[in-house]
Design a protein around this motif. Structure first.
Motif, PDB file in Angstrom:
ATOM      1  N   ILE B   6      49.473  43.333  29.089  1.00 62.88           N
ATOM      2  CA  ILE B   6      50.599  42.967  29.482  1.00 62.88           C
ATOM      3  C   ILE B   6      51.927  43.547  28.547  1.00 62.88           C
ATOM      4  CG2 ILE B   6      49.506  40.812  30.373  1.00 62.88           C
ATOM      5  CD1 ILE B   6      50.846  39.443  27.834  1.00 62.88           C
ATOM      6  N   CYS B  23      47.402  30.842  28.284  1.00 64.61           N
ATOM      7  CA  CYS B  23      46.630  31.792  28.172  1.00 64.61           C
ATOM      8  C   CYS B  23      45.111  31.101  27.564  1.00 64.61           C
ATOM      9  CB  CYS B  23      46.979  32.858  27.064  1.00 64.61           C
ATOM     10  SG  CYS B  23      45.747  34.083  26.679  1.00 64.61           S
ATOM     11  N   PRO B  24      44.084  31.380  28.239  1.00 75.28           N
ATOM     12  CA  PRO B  24      42.893  31.001  28.187  1.00 75.28           C
ATOM     13  C   PRO B  24      42.215  31.624  26.826  1.00 75.28           C
ATOM     14  CG  PRO B  24      42.659  32.213  30.327  1.00 75.28           C
ATOM     15  CD  PRO B  24      44.186  32.372  29.846  1.00 75.28           C
ATOM     16  N   HIS B  25      42.631  32.830  26.499  1.00 71.63           N
ATOM     17  CA  HIS B  25      41.974  33.526  25.343  1.00 71.63           C
ATOM     18  C   HIS B  25      42.654  33.468  24.174  1.00 71.63           C
ATOM     19  CE1 HIS B  25      39.180  34.412  28.716  1.00 71.63           C
ATOM     20  NE2 HIS B  25      40.249  34.954  29.433  1.00 71.63           N
ATOM     21  N   ALA B  27      45.514  34.824  23.707  1.00 70.28           N
ATOM     22  CA  ALA B  27      45.974  36.355  23.482  1.00 70.28           C
ATOM     23  C   ALA B  27      47.392  36.217  23.283  1.00 70.28           C
ATOM     24  CB  ALA B  27      45.700  37.337  24.820  1.00 70.28           C
ATOM     25  N   ILE B  28      48.184  35.282  23.368  1.00 68.41           N
ATOM     26  CA  ILE B  28      49.597  35.245  23.045  1.00 68.41           C
ATOM     27  C   ILE B  28      49.927  34.124  22.197  1.00 68.41           C
ATOM     28  CG2 ILE B  28      51.810  34.985  24.095  1.00 68.41           C
ATOM     29  CD1 ILE B  28      51.117  35.756  26.869  1.00 68.41           C
ATOM     30  N   TYR B  40      51.415  39.405  20.859  1.00 70.42           N
ATOM     31  CA  TYR B  40      50.409  39.503  21.819  1.00 70.42           C
ATOM     32  C   TYR B  40      49.229  40.380  21.435  1.00 70.42           C
ATOM     33  CZ  TYR B  40      48.208  42.152  25.950  1.00 70.42           C
ATOM     34  OH  TYR B  40      47.182  42.258  26.925  1.00 70.42           O
ATOM     35  N   CYS B  45      42.802  39.815  25.444  1.00 72.47           N
ATOM     36  CA  CYS B  45      43.414  39.640  27.019  1.00 72.47           C
ATOM     37  C   CYS B  45      42.212  40.217  27.705  1.00 72.47           C
ATOM     38  CB  CYS B  45      44.642  40.229  26.872  1.00 72.47           C
ATOM     39  SG  CYS B  45      45.211  40.415  28.649  1.00 72.47           S
ATOM     40  N   ASP B  46      41.759  39.191  28.860  1.00 73.45           N
ATOM     41  CA  ASP B  46      41.126  39.779  30.042  1.00 73.45           C
ATOM     42  C   ASP B  46      42.146  40.247  31.074  1.00 73.45           C
ATOM     43  OD1 ASP B  46      41.574  37.690  31.040  1.00 73.45           O
ATOM     44  OD2 ASP B  46      39.796  36.957  31.368  1.00 73.45           O
ATOM     45  N   GLY B  47      43.260  40.103  31.218  1.00 70.18           N
ATOM     46  CA  GLY B  47      44.113  40.690  32.099  1.00 70.18           C
ATOM     47  C   GLY B  47      44.173  39.661  33.648  1.00 70.18           C
ATOM     48  N   CYS B  48      44.113  38.408  33.359  1.00 63.19           N
ATOM     49  CA  CYS B  48      44.082  37.292  34.427  1.00 63.19           C
ATOM     50  C   CYS B  48      45.300  37.118  35.035  1.00 63.19           C
ATOM     51  CB  CYS B  48      43.531  36.015  33.863  1.00 63.19           C
ATOM     52  SG  CYS B  48      44.627  35.192  32.553  1.00 63.19           S
ATOM     53  N   ALA B  49      46.421  37.322  34.297  1.00 67.05           N
ATOM     54  CA  ALA B  49      47.805  37.381  34.780  1.00 67.05           C
ATOM     55  C   ALA B  49      48.410  36.130  34.910  1.00 67.05           C
ATOM     56  CB  ALA B  49      47.841  38.199  36.124  1.00 67.05           C
ATOM     57  N   LYS B  50      47.860  34.926  34.308  1.00 65.36           N
ATOM     58  CA  LYS B  50      48.246  33.675  34.306  1.00 65.36           C
ATOM     59  C   LYS B  50      49.896  33.574  33.583  1.00 65.36           C
ATOM     60  CE  LYS B  50      44.341  30.448  34.717  1.00 65.36           C
ATOM     61  NZ  LYS B  50      42.819  31.462  34.534  1.00 65.36           N
ATOM     62  N   CYS B  51      49.722  34.457  32.542  1.00 65.57           N
ATOM     63  CA  CYS B  51      50.811  34.286  31.833  1.00 65.57           C
ATOM     64  C   CYS B  51      52.026  34.823  32.702  1.00 65.57           C
ATOM     65  CB  CYS B  51      50.916  34.948  30.530  1.00 65.57           C
ATOM     66  SG  CYS B  51      50.367  36.611  30.623  1.00 65.57           S
ATOM     67  N   LEU B  62      52.000  42.441  34.006  1.00 63.12           N
ATOM     68  CA  LEU B  62      50.503  43.273  33.669  1.00 63.12           C
ATOM     69  C   LEU B  62      50.392  44.553  34.270  1.00 63.12           C
ATOM     70  CD1 LEU B  62      47.553  42.194  32.871  1.00 63.12           C
ATOM     71  CD2 LEU B  62      47.112  42.087  35.353  1.00 63.12           C
TER      72      LEU B  62
END
Ligand SMILES: Cc1cc2nc3c(=O)[nH]c(=O)nc-3n(C[C@H](O)[C@H](O)[C@H](O)COP(=O)(O)OP(=O)(O)OC[C@H]3O[C@@H](n4cnc5c(N)ncnc54)[C@H](O)[C@@H]3O)c2cc1C
Ligand code: SF4
Ligand code: SF4
Lengths: 389, 239
Positions: B6, B23-25, B27-28, B40, B45-51, B62
């Motif tokens: 991201i 962010c579930p991981h 990463a932020i 960041y 980060c797995d790139g889920c784009a939730k953020c 992303l």
């Protein structure tokens, strides 16, 4: 606006006016609630939600407050809005042995008035209020102290009153009262005339002016209170909390009033409560500064400092807001309730000072009884206007 | 080798941290004080784009790129109607709103969980990819844009105030009860009383309110601005 008429007109859409309209409508009266701005735009929208029995003077005031707390339980069921009524219990903290001594003798008085208060020693306070300061030597606890969301309460009462037939006029200011043959006949408002033979003045700090319209002196003056608000956090207070200086300020007890010059000038007394949304409200001041509702750096700093001495662990919380409200203060801090000699159909429900939220339900109920039946189920003569003569 | 990461255009010390929370991981990280700008950690980060969807400032993007390819895919938050369609040609705009090239809409994601913020993925050339901040679909005629069924409905409610999680529908309900003056609306709904102190939502609230009530912004009245203007630690208040 065409000429309106109403069986009873209530002036003021704060918590007192809303409660009065609610109980009047409940008895089937046809009510017009007149509000200069909007519901809860005065003190009722800028205050704490303490239902604090321990701070009430043993005697008629405490008796009223206890009746009122019982009514909150009914309102919680009857109103369609969650008023966040929470019987959490309350603490008065003492931070010196002198204060504790004064608190003990005060607790005795409260007990003999029938209030369920216990004195906690330092360890017991620590267990009740996790993370409080080591300076606290003891506290009094009353399990019947409670809290409520004052804004939700005001709105809930007004909404229910409306559902039962009350008409609410907003942005409408009462400008004069027509009295003829010793009886109220008509209200002149910014939107036109209202024919009515019964008027309840619940105008908060506007009550003095309303009094002038009826050529009586209603000794209510604004007393500013400032409050700071923290970010929402997980439940950590559990109780509504105050200190001895707060008690001293409220009851005019010289021996426990604030000692510092600044504390006296600001009328500083410590209060803390956590709302349902998690914010902690820290208060407060008692200042005579006219209609000014600004928040001042001096007061905000003093409140923060005071709060940290009692609750050191809140120092890392973010303060996100501050606000100030104007209490309708009467010379003895007690409400002014009832009719007025020489003016039929004119009733006062004002001067609740720092207790209007707590006393709103019982005020509304008693005033409705008085207006509709001519008598009240509880003696309100200790609160009559004539006590100031 | 595929890489997903991201970009965060968040430079001001504003009190805001939904990106960290969602962010579930982990990463932020915004941390404390909440006014810090986000950091960041790409490796988590797995790139889920939730953020991307949650940021109220619409400032997270992303990027998906593949070794050897001269294209990349940018996923951006989009809050206009009508939504672009898959396969459509879009003008690509940079940070300052200048057109820097064109791209093809590859995905349009608009789920309830994203509070009405749609996620648009556009394929662009590598040369302009990292500059892409928004897209513009040029209309070929002046007719009313046609909306896909359900599109308007999915947008009729959204969080007008993200700090206090107030929905537009809650404001509508209050307005129906006659609570329209701004200071009171704020009291009752808590809109604008959160951490951002109304900085993010005030404008939106006023425009939606005048839509609902037909009153002008002036008539709605202005709530009083109160100190502090940004959160400050209790202990910093005196000293
Ligand atoms: C900082 C602070 C903290 C407090 N904490 C507590 C607490 O914890 N517990 C508690 O019980 N109490 C508390 N209080 C006290 C409580 O807020 C007040 O006693 C109570 O709100 C008074 O209600 P009211 O309806 O009489 O007045 P208000 O809420 O002020 O309402 C009066 C209304 O009358 C209207 N009005 C005035 N003049 C006219 C006119 N001429 N025509 C038409 N309308 C008019 C005004 O616009 C206003 O809306 C606190 C007060 C403050 C300031
Ligand atoms: S894309 Fe998903 S995993 Fe990556 S930072 Fe955003 S929320 Fe976290
Ligand atoms: S959500 Fe957006 S604006 Fe808020 S801190 Fe994260 S990146 Fe910045």
């Amino acid at each position: 606006m065409e000429v309106l008429s109403a069986e009873v007109a209530v002036i003021g859409g704060g918590v007192i006016g809303a409660a009065t309209a609610y109980y009047l409508s409940k008895e089937g009266a046809e009510v017009l609630l007149i509000e200069a701005e909007d519901l809860a735009s005065g003190a009722s929208g800028a205050c704490d939600g303490f239902l604090f029995l321990q701070s009430k003077k043993p005697g008629p005031q405490l008796d009223l407050a206890r009746e009122s707390i019982n009514l909150f339980a009914e309102l919680e069921k009857d109103l369609d809005i969650d008023i966040e009524f929470n019987r959490c219990g309350g603490l008065v903290l003492a931070k010196s042995t002198e204060e504790l001594k004064a608190l003990k003798s005060y607790a005795k008085k409260m007990k003999s008035a029938g209030l369920d208060v216990e004195i906690l020693n330092a360890t017991e306070v620590k267990n009740t209020l996790v993370g409080c300061s080591d300076q606290i030597v003891g506290a009094s606890h009353c399990k019947d102290d409670a809290q409520v969301n004052p804004i939700a309460l005001t709105l809930g009462l007004a909404k229910k009153a409306q559902d039962m037939g009350t008409t609410i006029l907003k942005k409408c200011r009462v400008e004069n009262i027509v009295i003829a043959n010793d009886r109220v006949r008509e209200l002149k408002t910014s939107l036109g005339s209202v024919h009515t033979r019964r008027v309840v003045c619940a105008a908060g700090i506007g009550s003095n002016q309303i009094g002038k319209m009826a050529i009586i002196d209603v000794p209510v003056m604004p007393r500013k209170g400032q409050i700071i608000v923290t970010e929402p956090v997980a439940p950590m207070l559990g109780k509504v909390i105050s200190d001895m200086e707060y008690l001293g300020m409220k009851q005019n007890l010289e021996e426990i009033m604030p000692k510092s010059e600044e504390g006296r000038r600001l009328g500083l007394g410590f209060t803390a409560e956590q709302t349902k949304s998690g914010n902690i409200l820290l208060g407060s001041t008692r200042e005579f500064v006219g209609m000014d509702t600004s928040t001042t750096p001096e007061a905000i700093n003093a409140i923060a400092k005071n709060a940290i001495t009692y609750l050191p662990k809140i120092e890392d919380l973010d303060v996100i807001r501050s606000f100030a409200g104007l209490r309708p203060y009467s010379p003895d801090g007690l409400p002014i309730l009832g009719g007025v000699k020489g003016i039929k159909g004119f009733y006062l429900a004002t001067g609740h000072s720092g207790d209007g939220i707590c006393l709103a339900p019982i005020t509304g109920k008693l005033i409705a009884e008085l207006v509709l039946d001519g008598e009240t189920s509880i003696d309100i003569s200790p609160f009559s206007l004539s006590r100031f003569k | 080798m595929k890489r997903k990461y991201i970009l965060i255009d968040c430079f001001q010390d504003i009190p805001c941290n939904p990106c960290e929370e969602i962010c579930p991981h982990k990463a932020i990280e915004v941390g404390s004080p909440i006014t810090r700008t986000p950091r960041y950690y790409e490796e988590r980060c797995d790139g889920c784009a939730k953020c991307v969807a949650v940021c109220p400032g619409l400032c997270i993007y992303l990027v998906e790129e593949e070794e050897g390819s001269d294209k990349m895919t940018i996923t951006l938050p989009y809050e206009f109607l009508p939504l672009p369609r898959k396969g459509e040609l879009a003008s690509v705009l940079d940070y300052n709103g200048r057109e820097v090239g064109q791209g093809i809409v590859k995905r349009v994601k608009n789920t309830k969980s994203e509070n009405g913020t749609a996620l648009i993925s556009v394929e662009v050339s590598r040369a302009i990819g990292l500059a892409a901040r928004n897209i513009l679909i040029r209309k070929t005629d002046d007719s009313e844009p046609e909306l896909v069924e359900g599109e308007r409905e999915s947008f009729t409610d959204f969080q007008i105030c993200r700090c206090e999680e107030v929905l537009l529908s809650e404001l509508r309900t209050l307005a129906k009860m006659g609570i329209v003056f701004a200071p009171n609306l704020r009291r009752f709904s808590r809109v604008g009383l959160g951490l951002c102190q109304g900085k993010a939502c005030s404008e939106l609230m006023f425009s939606e309110l005048s839509n609902i009530t037909g009153m002008t912004v002036g008539e709605l009245g202005h709530p009083k601005a109160r100190p502090p203007v940004r959160p400050i630690k209790l202990r910093e208040l005196f000293g």
